[in-house]
Design a protein around this motif. Structure first.
Motif, short mmCIF file in Angstrom:
data_model
loop_
_atom_site.label_atom_id
_atom_site.label_comp_id
_atom_site.label_asym_id
_atom_site.label_seq_id
_atom_site.Cartn_x
_atom_site.Cartn_y
_atom_site.Cartn_z
N LEU A 259 56.45 80.61 89.91
CA LEU A 259 56.32 79.63 88.83
C LEU A 259 57.67 79.22 88.25
N ILE A 262 59.50 76.81 90.76
CA ILE A 262 58.97 75.45 90.75
C ILE A 262 59.49 74.70 89.52
N ALA A 265 63.03 73.70 90.12
CA ALA A 265 63.14 72.55 91.03
C ALA A 265 62.81 71.26 90.29
N PHE A 266 61.81 71.34 89.42
CA PHE A 266 61.40 70.15 88.69
C PHE A 266 62.44 69.76 87.64
N GLU A 267 62.92 70.73 86.89
CA GLU A 267 63.87 70.44 85.82
C GLU A 267 65.21 69.94 86.38
N LEU A 270 65.39 68.63 91.97
CA LEU A 270 65.74 68.90 93.36
C LEU A 270 64.75 68.16 94.27
N GLY A 271 65.22 67.75 95.43
CA GLY A 271 64.34 67.09 96.39
C GLY A 271 64.99 67.05 97.76
N MET A 272 64.27 66.42 98.68
CA MET A 272 64.72 66.23 100.06
C MET A 272 66.20 65.89 100.19
N PHE A 296 61.53 75.17 98.30
CA PHE A 296 60.38 74.47 97.72
C PHE A 296 60.59 72.97 97.79
N SER A 297 61.83 72.54 97.53
CA SER A 297 62.13 71.11 97.46
C SER A 297 62.77 70.58 98.73
N ALA A 413 59.31 74.12 81.96
CA ALA A 413 58.02 73.55 82.37
C ALA A 413 56.89 74.58 82.50
#
Lengths: 604, 604
Positions: A259, A262, A265-267, A270-272, A296-297, A413
């Motif tokens: 948790l 995740i 990554a959201f805050e 992060l992404g591809m 994860f991202s 989050a």
């Protein structure tokens, strides 16, 4: 986005048969923008090449309801390896033998690690010690232990041998992975030691360990490893760097890590397309859960063995870095380095460890860094709050904006909301919130999924820390009317001056605004009349230092005058000392205990 | 980003005292880019204004460990209201009485809803029925039930009265919220009915319900509502639109909704800057968890009562929309509308319900829409897989790319991996994976957190659906070597033609490529020689229709010729019928049962 160059991977080559991905997909693979030829030329060890029919599902324990599966952060890596097998997962470029692992290869190595543990007789719950700078080995260990349901104990390599001995004994490590450079630190250890020469090549004892793991697996793959039925089982055991006393072992869980990572990554968005540069040591609070946020991202990570500012700037400018974490002291090193300039694309920097000064935030902004200011402790998986910028700040003058941006903000989050309470003195005392007035100082407490399971084999310390059903952070803060928290000080760093509580952090924030101050730390020193008075240790800016050379007394007066205009009398430093460096922990935290001792014995 | 205009909210005004946020923060609030003056002028009911000292933490059940808090998706709204109180949460602009709720106000309304339920004697686990088009009321119900630990049963407003009676009886609704336009549908219901006139003004029975809830709360706030200690308790009960047989009630849980909605926010890249347009009905599988993804990501949502393409285009062009969901049939309506043009900023569109055709995907792309193709069922909280675009596709011709983009892909971020198994025939049969050859047709099965708890009060149907420890989707698919799934058909839609299994979907995909075809549906029709043969129902493009007027037989031959070149003989349609429209469910799914009946009785 880093993908292996197509040349080595055309459909129909013998090599491509080793991967369980469709040839149509792989016939044309996007070219790597960075590390191009080195990445294309690199060959992982044969044991790192997954079988063509690789599957990416751990064996599931029987008896679980159909609608629940236990949260397990290893799932993220398995998913990335399934969906983006050819994407660059981890680059370790700045060594004699650089390595570049795609997600497909990296997952295989992690699997080998897990089987290696099983082969070595490791049982679920056993502790695996790791002493390493940022490297593939420590990154693999943090994933691999989950496959064997063991617990990773990553140890700070800058501790003394005695401290490390204490931790190894306390955690009861069954196996020790050590980077070749730090082998001397474990020479007395009783457990089996596996040395990593950081070559990624056959003949490296660590690679031999992985190869043996692969052999031992008999190609059963992930299905031969069972995921834990209980998501509340521990994943890592992280010893606090402890500026005082014995280090304590912080136990994280599978659920908490899942948790928290995740949320991270959201805050951090992060992404591809993200590339994360490891400046923060992975042994520090398990890398603030980034080891799991990155797969994860589907992000790419770059590991660096040392905090080398020239190298950091090389990567900023040439390797497509989009994210990194750093304490203010590291950020100061970055922004003041000779190579520093405006970066061509925005880089997100996650700042924690101390509140960034207004000066630092504006410097970062001017260089195209986007600051994400977070706060947390080892006990909260790293970050547990974030400063959430408000649109209304845009119209404020930058100094006011920076002050607001220096607040620690609101819970992350997936965290439970934080509270600030009147510090308790007796066990079982009811926890009472301080008013949200931005003035009353209290202690930050938090509970829920982003809080450690407890201190390993220390029920007393756990009970103390969890008194009243909340984890007590030991950080003093005010609570603002908007619900954001702002740290005033560590409880033990507060200075009692003339009966008033002076926040060493608040004093530092004001002193840091002086144009000649590069870095500053303030501690209390005994005073015959006032009990304690603040004493400031200052590093001057490189440009300012020559001007004040031989005139430190004058600088001291100037800084005190600066302080008097901005701070109440009890918070104005009584003494100012110019120094070349400040004593710091391996993670960049200033060791105020050392400064306090220096202050106490200083002849002034 | 929509923030209320500063004019109404200057620090020091009487109004600003009603909000529990700092005046410094709110002294200057960013201006709303859209809905500016209407938003600024709007006044929520007095009961919707939170107290100045609002707190955003539900009461925590006693006895929980310090390091675990139960996952609860209402936390997202509470967090948004705490961190961004002045941000526009929900706009409902296209009605006689438009409303604009900030997060702070919206959270208060949701709290009032929860207290209203408690006041009405609702107990934890009781079902609350809601019949409404997209509106603030249904959005508030989906959050508010969590506060009272009740279960939301949102019912499809396009069902017949008999069907609705069945659902109301089956779910045992204790309370019914109904939009004024659909009041006649519940005239026979036994339970208490609360009508919503969708005005947001005092005097509206729904608003009176909320006001009574506020009064009943005695200003205890969120702390007067206890979060469920068990995260596996149900949150919503969503009846499947069921193209055949009685609708079944799908129970979701707090944990599942929490995890699915975070995945949704991550996959759709929702964030602070996002504005989601509600085209998908919220009563459809609880809006694919978007009701919780949106506050999780601090997004703004716009509700529209009807799927009105002119209005949709107005919002695309003027309201800063960044995201929407739609089945291909809705997408066709959007791209072929007279107002359709390239949108000035990229809009992410989440496509589900059926595989998008190559033609549709390229149309969307040319208009600056970014497609996120997902797949799922009511039983999987809406989307559970996503098509993950591969960089290698960039160099492919667009037709090949579209074929790959039409695959259903891999499991979502927080889902357990999917499997494709040989369809089972007897209960307890072992589940055996089909080979990953992209050819063998099997059934998609999935287990874990993104699977429903079960069918409400239907243990037999639940046991059948969960046979072997996995949820059986009833969707036939092939499994590709890269691990992605591609749906061939619903099990009941497969056409057995000359002993061969012909996928109606595959036939539709090929027919949709014909330049004159706007939309097409294929079903099996009895055939004396072959058992069954495919029959195609076609809607012609507006531009093509005049050309074929009176010449449908010739069009039929042309389309069959087109099919013969691309499909095996057994899959080539034997009959082609040009129609003006296709029978669809309220959620845009083509009702093949209706077509099959039409086909059976058609005189050809």
């Amino acid at each position: 986005m880093y993908f292996r160059m197509s040349v080595a991977l055309r459909a129909g080559t013998a090599r491509s048969m080793h991967f369980g991905v469709s040839t149509a997909m792989r016939a044309v693979t996007a070219r790597s923008m960075h590390f191009g030829s080195a990445f294309a030329a690199f060959r992982p060890t044969p044991a790192s090449i997954p079988p063509s029919d690789a599957r990416f599902t751990l064996s599931t324990p029987r008896g679980l309801p159909v609608h629940i599966h236990p949260l397990n952060p290893l799932e993220f890596l398995l998913r990335a390896a399934q969906i983006y097998p050819e994407k660059l997962a981890l680059a370790h470029p700045d060594v004699q033998f650089p390595v570049f692992y795609t997600y497909s290869v990296w997952a295989q190595r992690v699997q080998n690690f897990a089987y290696g543990l099983v082969r070595a007789g490791i049982q679920p719950g056993d502790r695996i010690a790791v002493l390493s700078p940022n490297s593939p080995m420590i990154a693999e260990a943090l994933q691999g232990v989950i496959g064997a349901r063991a617990i990773a104990t990553t140890i700070n390599i800058r501790l003394t041998k005695q401290e490390i001995d204490y931790i190894l004994t306390h955690c009861g490590a069954k196996l020790i992975f050590v980077d070749h450079e730090y082998e001397h630190l474990v020479s007395d250890a009783k457990a089996r030691i596996i040395v990593c020469n950081d070559t990624g090549r056959a003949g490296d004892p660590y690679e031999d360990f992985l190869t043996a793991g692969r052999d031992f697996s008999q190609e059963k793959g992930w299905a031969g490893l069972e995921m834990d039925a209980d998501e509340n089982k521990p994943l890592s055991l992280n010893y606090t760097s402890g500026t005082t006393g014995r280090p304590k072992g912080v136990l994280t869980t599978l659920r908490g890590t899942y948790l928290a990572s995740i949320a991270e990554a959201f805050e951090a968005q992060l992404g591809m397309e993200s590339t994360y540069l490891w400046i923060l040591p992975m042994f520090h609070a398990a890398g603030w859960t980034f080891p799991w946020s990155l797969p994860f991202s589907f992000s790419t990570q770059i590991t660096m063995r040392t905090v080398d500012y020239s190298l950091i700037w090389k990567h900023f400018l040439n390797s497509g870095v989009t994210h990194y974490c750093g304490a203010p002291t590291v950020q100061i090193g970055i922004t003041n380095h000779p190579s520093a300039k405006k970066v061509p694309h925005p880089i997100k920097t996650i700042i924690a460890g101390a509140a960034p000064t207004a000066h630092l935030l504006s410097q970062l902004e001017s260089m195209n860094f986007q600051s994400v200011h977070v706060y947390g402790l080892t006990e909260t998986y790293g970050p547990v709050t974030r400063n959430y910028p408000q649109p209304s700040w845009n119209t404020l003058p930058s100094s006011s904006r920076a002050k607001l941006a220096a607040r620690q903000g609101h819970a992350f989050a997936t965290s439970f909301p934080l509270r600030v309470i009147h510090p308790t003195t007796t066990p079982g005392e009811e926890l009472v919130d301080v008013p949200r007035d931005g003035k009353t100082v209290g202690e930050i407490v938090v509970r829920g999924n982003i809080v450690m399971q407890g201190y390993f084999q220390d029920p007393d310390a756990t009970a103390r820390a969890f008194d009243g059903g909340y984890f007590h952070s030991g950080d003093l803060a005010v609570w603002h009317p908007d619900g954001s928290v702002q740290i005033q000080d560590r409880m033990k760093d507060i200075i009692i001056s003339g009966g008033e509580n002076a926040s060493s952090l608040a004093i530092e924030q004001e002193l840091a605004n002086h144009p000649d101050v590069l870095e500053v730390s303030v501690v209390g020193r005994e005073h015959p009349k006032w009990g304690e008075r603040p004493m400031a240790y200052v590093i001057l800016h490189t440009e300012s230092a020559p001007r004040w050379a031989g005139k430190h007394a004058e600088f001291s007066s100037a800084l005190k005058a600066h302080a008097r205009e901005r701070l109440p009398g009890f918070a104005t430093p009584e003494w100012v000392v110019v120094v070349e460096e400040l004593p710091k922990t391996s993670t960049g935290k200033i060791m105020k205990t050392v400064l306090r001792k220096q202050a106490a014995s200083a002849k002034l």
